[in-house]
Structure formats: structure tokens, C-alpha cells
Scaffold this active site. Structure first.
Site, PDB file in Angstrom:
ATOM      1  N   HIS A 164      36.718  41.718  40.225  1.00  0.00           N
ATOM      2  CA  HIS A 164      38.062  42.239  39.972  1.00  0.00           C
ATOM      3  C   HIS A 164      38.914  42.153  41.241  1.00  0.00           C
ATOM      4  CE1 HIS A 164      39.838  43.911  36.416  1.00  0.00           C
ATOM      5  NE2 HIS A 164      40.369  44.938  37.047  1.00  0.00           N
TER       6      HIS A 164
ATOM      7  N   GLU B 290      37.845  36.341  37.077  1.00  0.00           N
ATOM      8  CA  GLU B 290      37.324  37.171  35.989  1.00  0.00           C
ATOM      9  C   GLU B 290      37.906  36.764  34.642  1.00  0.00           C
ATOM     10  OE1 GLU B 290      36.093  41.782  36.089  1.00  0.00           O
ATOM     11  OE2 GLU B 290      38.239  41.418  36.121  1.00  0.00           O
TER      12      GLU B 290
END
Length: 351
Positions: A312, A13
Site C-alpha cells: 500500500h 497493489e
């Protein structure tokens, strides 16, 4: 420095999570790190912003660390940890940056490595986008940690919305000897729901419209309603939180924003609740990466299912495994239901 661990902050990410988790594990393992490409994927403002800089400074303070590169906009730091110490700490972000994410950086070393209890006060944003809001922090995150044996109590002193911030939380942390693994196969049975709606510095009809929409979408559910017009806030804002009456409770929050209708705020919270309940899995997507970190220091392996595998979650697993504290297996595809298995390498080092 021969044992310096180098971590590419643009991986996965490429946001602030790699920074926070790396700082935490540096303190846990007494591992010096060089973190580069910090928040490289966060255009147009990569590098350390106020919230991330405060995470570095908080880790530096509790861990008596030496840091090079800790300044606004920096995309590289070298962090050399010292001895984690308990104390009475006060951190001011200075913006609406998330108080929860600063706490996430330092709580675990204070639980497992400090020599006594600590009190922490953090000022900044308590209800801001792309970060755990206080209802989630207090109900869900704290509930999960307490079920693992961690002794953490959070209190909201003042609400802080974007863009003004001005919020404040107080946290009490007591050291523990061990963390319990998670191996329950029970899926939360959601039979009753509490709706908390809070408005600060805005007209009361906004609260009425948020609640009306949530009630409409939850017709037939057993609902308990709590409404609050608060003056204890750093600025205007609104939110609606749907909290399940489970153990631990799960908070799904719709957050007010500029040019976002009150009806949409209510609908956002309901949508998250229904998506999770229809998945019939154990852990919501916001909790999964957050409970993964402490479970890497549990006294045994853990397994749980999650309603959605997020980027995430995958980035968190990658970061943790750079420190070789646990082996993590995530089964499933990005965006789909998943199963997470965590095998700690060693029992936690305490004291």
C-alpha cells in the site's frame, strides 16, 4: 487533451488507492487525468464499485469537475477538474463501503484549495474490513493531520458494520494556509492503553469474551476500559479498539466478522499493538501511506520511520510521483522496517 495525465490503475497493489489518490491530486494540481485498468487486480469485481464510484462523484462535486466513465463496473474514467469549492456536502455510498475512504479522496483539496469551511456528511460503512475504521480515523488519522496544522474534526453519528452499512459520520474542515513538515525523531512511548469495546445488536457475552482475551494477552499493562452496548447502528456488529495514550493516539482495531470468534477479535487488536511496539519505529503501517499525501504539500521536507513497508505504501508513493508534486524515497524491503523521506516540489497552492 494535450496535458492529460494517463495513469495505469493496475500498478502495484492495483486497488482503489490509486483511484482515490489520483482524484485528490488531480484537484490539487488542476490536472486532467485518464485512469485506466481501475482496480484491475480486484477479482472477481474489478472496476468501480459503489464506494469507488462515490469517491469519483465526491471529487467531481467539490471540484466542479467533468467526468467521463463514472458508472458501476467502469475500469476507465477521464476526470477534468474545475475550481474546488467549499460547501455543505452529503454523500451516500448505499452499501457498507468505507466512509473513511471517501473522505480521504476529498479532504486535502478542501483544506488547501477551498475558499471557506466545509461540512461533510458521509453514509456507509464506518467499521469495515480492509479500510480505516472510525476509531482509527478519529484518533490516529485526525491526530496526525492536526499535528501538521490541518483543521479537521470527525464525529460518529451512527455505526455501520458490514454487510448492512447504515453508518454515518460528520466532518468539519476549515481551510489552512500551510502544512507543517514532519521531522520528529521521537518513537511513541506506549505506557498506558485504553480499550474500547463496542457491540451492536448482539449478545453481551460477545463483548465480555473480546475483553477477556485482550486483558489476558495484555496482562501487566496499565489498562483503561470502556465498554458500550450501542443501539445507534445500522446493523449488528462488534469491534475492540486498543488506543495508545500517546500523541497522537494510535488505534489498533479488531473487527467482528461472520464465523470469527469474539476471542479472535480481541487477539487481532493486541497482535497489531505488540507488533508495532516491538518495532520501535515512529509510524504504524496503516498511517504511513495516509500521512505521505499531505506531507507532499508541506512547507519543507519530511522524514519518518515506519514499522512495516507495505505494498500500500509503495503504491501510494508511485501514484503521487506520477503528478510530480514530491520526490519520495523509501528505504527498506517490503514487509520490513523502513525509512521514508518526502521532498515537496513546491509550497502548497492556497485559495
Amino acid at each position: 487533451m494535450d496535458n492529460l495525465l494517463e495513469i495505469d490503475g493496475s500498478t502495484g497493489e492495483g486497488g482503489g488507492q490509486i483511484l482515490r489518490t489520483s482524484l485528490c491530486l488531480s484537484l490539487m494540481n488542476n490536472q486532467p487525468i485518464r485512469l485506466f485498468n481501475i482496480r484491475a487486480n480486484r477479482k472477481p469485481k474489478p472496476g468501480l464499485q459503489a464506494q469507488h464510484l462515490q469517491c469519483v462523484k465526491a471529487a467531481q462535486r467539490i471540484g466542479c469537475a467533468h467526468v467521463v466513465g463514472a458508472e458501476l463496473g467502469s475500469q476507465e474514467i477521464v476526470f477534468t477538474p474545475g475550481v474546488v469549492q467549499s460547501g455543505d456536502f452529503h454523500f451516500r455510498i448505499g452499501t457498507a463501503g468505507s466512509v473513511a475512504l471517501v473522505l480521504h479522496t476529498i479532504y486535502l483539496p478542501l483544506c488547501l484549495k477551498a475558499d471557506g469551511p466545509s461540512t461533510i456528511t458521509i453514509e456507509g460503512g464506518t467499521h469495515v474490513r480492509a479500510a480505516p475504521t472510525f476509531p482509527f480515523l478519529e484518533k490516529t488519522w485526525q491526530g496526525h493531520l492536526q499535528s501538521m496544522g490541518l483543521k479537521i474534526v470527525t464525529n460518529l453519528l451512527q455505526t455501520g458494520f458490514y454487510p448492512r452499512g447504515g453508518g454515518k459520520i460528520a466532518v468539519q474542515i476549515d481551510p489552512v494556509a500551510e502544512i507543517h513538515p514532519r521531522n520528529s525523531h521521537q518513537v511513541p512511548k506506549i505506557e498506558a492503553i485504553t480499550i474500547d469495546s463496542v457491540v451492536a445488536g448482539l449478545e453481551s457475552h460477545i463483548q465480555e469474551r473480546m475483553l477477556r482475551k485482550a486483558r489476558q494477552l495484555l496482562r501487566g499493562e496499565e489498562l483503561h476500559i470502556h465498554e458500550e452496548l450501542t443501539k445507534i447502528s445500522g446493523g449488528p456488529g462488534a469491534y475492540l479498539a486498543i488506543v495508545t495514550e500517546t500523541s497522537p493516539p494510535i488505534a489498533f482495531v479488531g473487527l467482528g466478522e461472520l464465523r470469527k470468534s469474539a476471542e479472535q477479535v480481541g487477539a487481532d487488536a493486541v497482535k497489531e499493538l505488540l507488533h508495532f511496539r516491538q518495532s520501535h519505529q515512529q509510524i504504524d503501517p496503516h498511517s504511513a501511506d495516509q500521512i505521505m499525501l499531505p506531507l507532499c504539500f508541506a512547507t519543507g521536507p519530511s522524514k519518518f520511520t515506519v514499522s512495516e513497508i507495505t505494498q500500500h505504501l509503495l503504491t501510494q508513493a508511485w501514484t503521487i510521483q506520477q503528478f510530480k508534486v514530491a520526490t519520495i524515497l523509501i528505504e527498506g524491503e517490503l514487509g520490513g522496517i523502513g525509512k521514508v523521506t518526502i521532498e515537496p516540489v513546491n509550497a502548497p497552492s492556497v485559495g
